[in-house]
Every structure is written in structure tokens, then in C-alpha cells.
Design an enzyme around this catalytic site. Structure first.
Site, PDB file in Angstrom:
ATOM      1  N   ARG A  49      10.246 -22.849  11.872  1.00  0.00           N
ATOM      2  CA  ARG A  49       9.155 -22.257  11.094  1.00  0.00           C
ATOM      3  C   ARG A  49       8.672 -23.257  10.057  1.00  0.00           C
ATOM      4  O   ARG A  49       9.261 -24.288   9.851  1.00  0.00           O
ATOM      5  CB  ARG A  49       9.619 -20.982  10.417  1.00  0.00           C
ATOM      6  N   GLY A  50       7.550 -22.890   9.435  1.00  0.00           N
ATOM      7  CA  GLY A  50       6.950 -23.798   8.457  1.00  0.00           C
ATOM      8  C   GLY A  50       5.785 -24.516   9.107  1.00  0.00           C
ATOM      9  O   GLY A  50       5.962 -25.141  10.160  1.00  0.00           O
ATOM     10  N   ARG A  86       1.866 -19.737  17.671  1.00  0.00           N
ATOM     11  CA  ARG A  86       1.613 -18.894  16.487  1.00  0.00           C
ATOM     12  C   ARG A  86       0.175 -19.180  16.046  1.00  0.00           C
ATOM     13  O   ARG A  86      -0.263 -20.329  16.087  1.00  0.00           O
ATOM     14  CB  ARG A  86       2.580 -19.199  15.325  1.00  0.00           C
ATOM     15  N   GLN A 187      12.541 -15.775   3.615  1.00  0.00           N
ATOM     16  CA  GLN A 187      12.570 -17.243   3.611  1.00  0.00           C
ATOM     17  C   GLN A 187      12.964 -17.776   2.229  1.00  0.00           C
ATOM     18  O   GLN A 187      13.616 -18.809   2.106  1.00  0.00           O
ATOM     19  CB  GLN A 187      11.210 -17.834   3.999  1.00  0.00           C
ATOM     20  N   ASP A 228      -0.681 -22.332   5.059  1.00  0.00           N
ATOM     21  CA  ASP A 228      -0.685 -22.406   6.522  1.00  0.00           C
ATOM     22  C   ASP A 228      -2.045 -22.789   7.064  1.00  0.00           C
ATOM     23  O   ASP A 228      -2.156 -23.296   8.184  1.00  0.00           O
ATOM     24  CB  ASP A 228      -0.218 -21.072   7.106  1.00  0.00           C
ATOM     25  N   ASN A 238      -1.464 -18.047   3.485  1.00  0.00           N
ATOM     26  CA  ASN A 238      -0.071 -18.385   3.247  1.00  0.00           C
ATOM     27  C   ASN A 238       0.761 -17.131   3.423  1.00  0.00           C
ATOM     28  O   ASN A 238       0.235 -16.039   3.662  1.00  0.00           O
ATOM     29  CB  ASN A 238       0.107 -18.995   1.848  1.00  0.00           C
ATOM     30  N   LYS A 239       2.088 -17.284   3.290  1.00  0.00           N
ATOM     31  CA  LYS A 239       2.993 -16.166   3.507  1.00  0.00           C
ATOM     32  C   LYS A 239       2.550 -14.903   2.770  1.00  0.00           C
ATOM     33  O   LYS A 239       2.133 -14.986   1.611  1.00  0.00           O
ATOM     34  CB  LYS A 239       4.405 -16.580   3.046  1.00  0.00           C
TER      35      LYS A 239
HETATM   36  C1  LIG Z   1       5.325 -26.071   4.232  1.00  0.00           C
HETATM   37  S1  LIG Z   1       5.525 -24.562   5.097  1.00  0.00           S
HETATM   38  C2  LIG Z   1       4.021 -23.774   4.849  1.00  0.00           C
HETATM   39  C3  LIG Z   1       4.099 -22.251   5.009  1.00  0.00           C
HETATM   40  O1  LIG Z   1       4.760 -21.793   6.237  1.00  0.00           O
HETATM   41  C4  LIG Z   1       5.534 -20.607   5.930  1.00  0.00           C
HETATM   42  O2  LIG Z   1       5.335 -19.571   6.853  1.00  0.00           O
HETATM   43  P1  LIG Z   1       6.493 -19.223   7.965  1.00  0.00           P
HETATM   44  O3  LIG Z   1       7.790 -19.115   7.228  1.00  0.00           O
HETATM   45  O4  LIG Z   1       6.020 -17.913   8.568  1.00  0.00           O
HETATM   46  O5  LIG Z   1       6.435 -20.369   8.941  1.00  0.00           O
HETATM   47  C5  LIG Z   1       5.029 -20.188   4.572  1.00  0.00           C
HETATM   48  O6  LIG Z   1       3.793 -19.496   4.664  1.00  0.00           O
HETATM   49  C6  LIG Z   1       4.863 -21.549   3.917  1.00  0.00           C
HETATM   50  O7  LIG Z   1       4.166 -21.512   2.722  1.00  0.00           O
END
Ligand SMILES: CSC[C@H]1O[C@H](OP(=O)(O)O)[C@H](O)[C@@H]1O
Length: 340
Positions: A49-50, A86, A187, A228, A238-239
Site C-alpha cells: 500500500r501507499g 486500485r 495505517q 494519492d 488522500n486517506k
Molecule cells: C505516501 S503514501 C500516500 C497515501 O497512500 C495511503 O493510502 P493507502 O494506505 O490506502 O495506500 C494514504 O492515503 C497516504 O497518504
């Protein structure tokens, strides 16, 4: 392909391995991600993820599949399947569009490997540049709040928002980090708390619902989050939970910064309403899962709304900290992120 090792990715013996981010911090399990089916499943389940890391893992796999003899036509199909793994984090699409150009070359096997490794090395450098640019905005004695996880687990380097926080800490400017646990997948509580502990950075974990009271008690000097996808008008996906932090920050007059590499920019997306928001399974909200398995507490068949991201309007953002430097609201209003 040469052996490669980041915090959460490994290439060894011409195979791709990923650190299961759903099992952290209790278990450090390295899982095989050497097929499209396996990697897509890991991405769907957020074991990988990320935003940056998703794009890098897909790029590395494509290069490995080519080196292991996959035909160009199959590679092209694999690229499209990976590109759809995704929908929100645009780094995946941006990275694979570059890999597509490499795939079109005559010597595509070598070109894919070179481009995948270049993307990994670039991301490390982008993280360093973001960290340096962002740390210059951090005032001494800062108590900063962050959401979700944006560190080395989510990138090939030091991270984005957590990269800024780490560099500012190294400069002696961070008193403490408030860590949003970041429901539903935690997270923050699982990954950021673990990363900051590993880095020796003072941090305290809060439930997402506690952030408002913390700001009201003047315990937060700045908020730093990742991204994101950044639209042409500066809106940021973003999250989930980021938007509410931005509204609270505006009410409490607290600086709200977004840290991201330029691979998160989407100039073809006019504004946040055009960003596809991933909807996820009910079981993530009706309970919780981790290395301990699944724990469900809501009544059977409870209806749920579970968007993985939300959109923060540009008007609520104090600054966009990219690898190219800090972008101000005035520059964004003047079209900084518009197509060139
Ligand atoms: C540098 S990671 C950017 C972004 O990705 C994360 O989402 P996820 O955990 O669903 O992949 C989160 O929104 C981070 O801010």
C-alpha cells in the site's frame, strides 16, 4: 534484475517479495508477489500500500516478468491489469505509463528493467527532496499531527509527510508527533506508530475522533499528510479522514500541508470531483483485521459506507510540498498544477 531492497519491497532471485503491511507491526512476513494475480491480490488487500509503493511494485513486477520470458503481448495485458489494481492513487498509472513506453521499445526486456529501477531510484530522491523542502516549513518545538502512513513503508525512500517529519526531527525541530490511528485499516496506529518508534521520534497515538479536541487545546502546531492524487486545481485525494482534518485546521487556524512527489500529480483531472474514490468492503468497518485475524462487532449484515479516500479542496491547504519545492495557494490559484 539486480537484488533490490526497500523497507517493504525486495527483488531477489529474480522474484518480487513484499512485506505484508497488514500483518505489521506484530509480524514481519515477506510474501511472494511474483505473479500478476499475487501482486494484484496484495494491492487489493493493502498488504502492499501507499501511492508511490503501489506504482513501484507493479513496475518491478512487469520488468521481472519480462526478464523471466513473458511475451510482449502478455506483458501488455499484465500492464493493463496492474494499472487497474486500485483506482485512486495516480502514481500507479503514471509509473505504468512510463513502463508502457519502455515496453514499446525493440529491446523491451532491458528497457523495462532499466525503467523500473530508475523509478525506484527516482522515488528515493523525490522523498529526500520533499523531506528537505518540507522541513524548512517546520518551526522549532513543533507538535505535528499526521494521518495514515506516509513513511518508508509507502515509498522507496524516507516517505513523504513522514519524510518531512523525520528530517525536521533530525534538525531538532520536532517536539512530538500526534498519530491518527486512521480507521478503518489503522495505517496510523499500526504502521506510523511502528515507523516513528523505529526512528526514535516521540509520538502519541490518538483515535481519529480526538484530533478536534487536541486542536482546541492548542496542542497541534501543524498538520502534515500525504496524497494519492493531486488534481489540476490543487484538490487532493488522500486517506479518508484527511478532509475533516483540513476543515478543523482551518477553523483552528493551524497550517495544513500536503507532501507528495510529482508522480502524484494528475493535470488531466480538473478537480477533486473527477478523482475516482475506491469503495471498500463492509467488513473493514464492521470490525477490524490484522495479524490476529478478524474481529467483527457490528450486527450481521450491517450496511456500511467505506470510501478509502476523501477529497480536500485546495482552499483548505496551506501548501503543497513537492520534490520540486513548496507550492503556495497563490501559485495554485494561478494554475501551477494545470496541464502545460
Ligand atoms: C505516501 S503514501 C500516500 C497515501 O497512500 C495511503 O493510502 P493507502 O494506505 O490506502 O495506500 C494514504 O492515503 C497516504 O497518504
Amino acid at each position: 534484475m539486480q537484488t533490490l531492497h526497500t523497507t517493504s519491497l525486495q527483488v531477489r532471485d529474480n522474484q518480487l517479495w513484499i512485506l505484508d503491511q497488514q500483518a505489521l507491526p506484530q509480524q514481519k512476513n515477506w510474501l511472494d508477489a511474483s505473479s500478476v494475480t499475487a501482486l494484484v491480490d496484495h494491492i487489493h488487500a493493502l498488504r502492499v500500500r501507499g501511492a508511490p509503493l503501489i506504482g513501484l511494485s507493479a513496475s518491478l513486477l512487469l520488468a521481472l516478468l519480462a526478464e523471466n520470458g513473458m511475451a510482449k503481448s502478455e506483458l501488455s495485458q499484465a500492464l493493463e491489469v496492474l494499472r487497474a489494481a486500485r483506482p485512486t492513487a495516480v502514481n500507479l498509472m503514471n509509473n505504468l505509463d512510463r513502463m508502457k513506453q519502455a515496453l514499446a521499445q525493440e529491446e523491451f526486456v532491458a528497457a523495462l528493467s532499466a525503467e523500473a529501477l530508475r523509478l525506484v531510484e527516482e522515488d528515493k530522491a523525490l522523498c529526500d527532496s520533499i523531506a528537505q523542502a518540507g522541513s524548512e516549513l517546520v518551526t522549532p518545538g513543533s507538535r505535528v499531527l499526521t494521518h495514515c502512513n506516509t513513511g518508508g513503508l509507502a515509498t522507496a525512500g524516507v516517505g513523504t509527510a513522514i519524510g518531512v517529519i523525520t528530517r525536521a526531527f533530525q534538525q531538532g525541530k520536532i517536539e512530538q508527533v500526534w498519530v491518527d490511528e486512521t480507521r478503518p485499516l489503522l495505517q496510523g496506529g499500526r504502521l506510523t506508530a511502528w515507523e516513528l518508534a523505529e526512528l526514535g521520534i516521540p509520538n502519541r497515538l490518538i483515535c481519529d475522533s480526538m484530533a478536534a479536541a487536541l486542536m482546541a487545546q492548542k496542542q497541534v502546531d501543524a498538520i502534515w499528510v500525504g496524497a494519492d492524487r493531486i488534481a489540476a486545481n490543487g484538490d487532493v485525494a488522500n486517506k479518508i479522514g484527511t478532509y475533516s482534518l483540513a476543515v478543523l485546521a482551518r477553523y483552528h487556524q493551524i497550517p495544513f500541508y500536503v507532501a507528495a512527489p510529482h508522480t502524484t500529480l494528475d493535470p488531466h483531472c480538473p478537480d477533486g470531483s473527477a478523482i475516482p474514490i475506491e469503495q471498500r468492503a463492509a467488513c473493514e468497518v464492521t470490525g477490524v483485521s490484522g495479524s490476529f485475524g478478524q474481529l467483527q462487532w457490528a450486527p450481521e449484515n450491517t450496511q456500511v459506507w467505506n470510501p478509502a479516500f476523501d477529497v480536500t479542496p485546495a482552499e483548505l491547504i496551506s501548501g503543497w510540498v513537492l520534490d520540486t519545492g513548496v507550492v503556495t495557494p497563490q501559485e495554485v490559484a494561478a494554475g501551477y498544477f494545470q496541464p502545460r
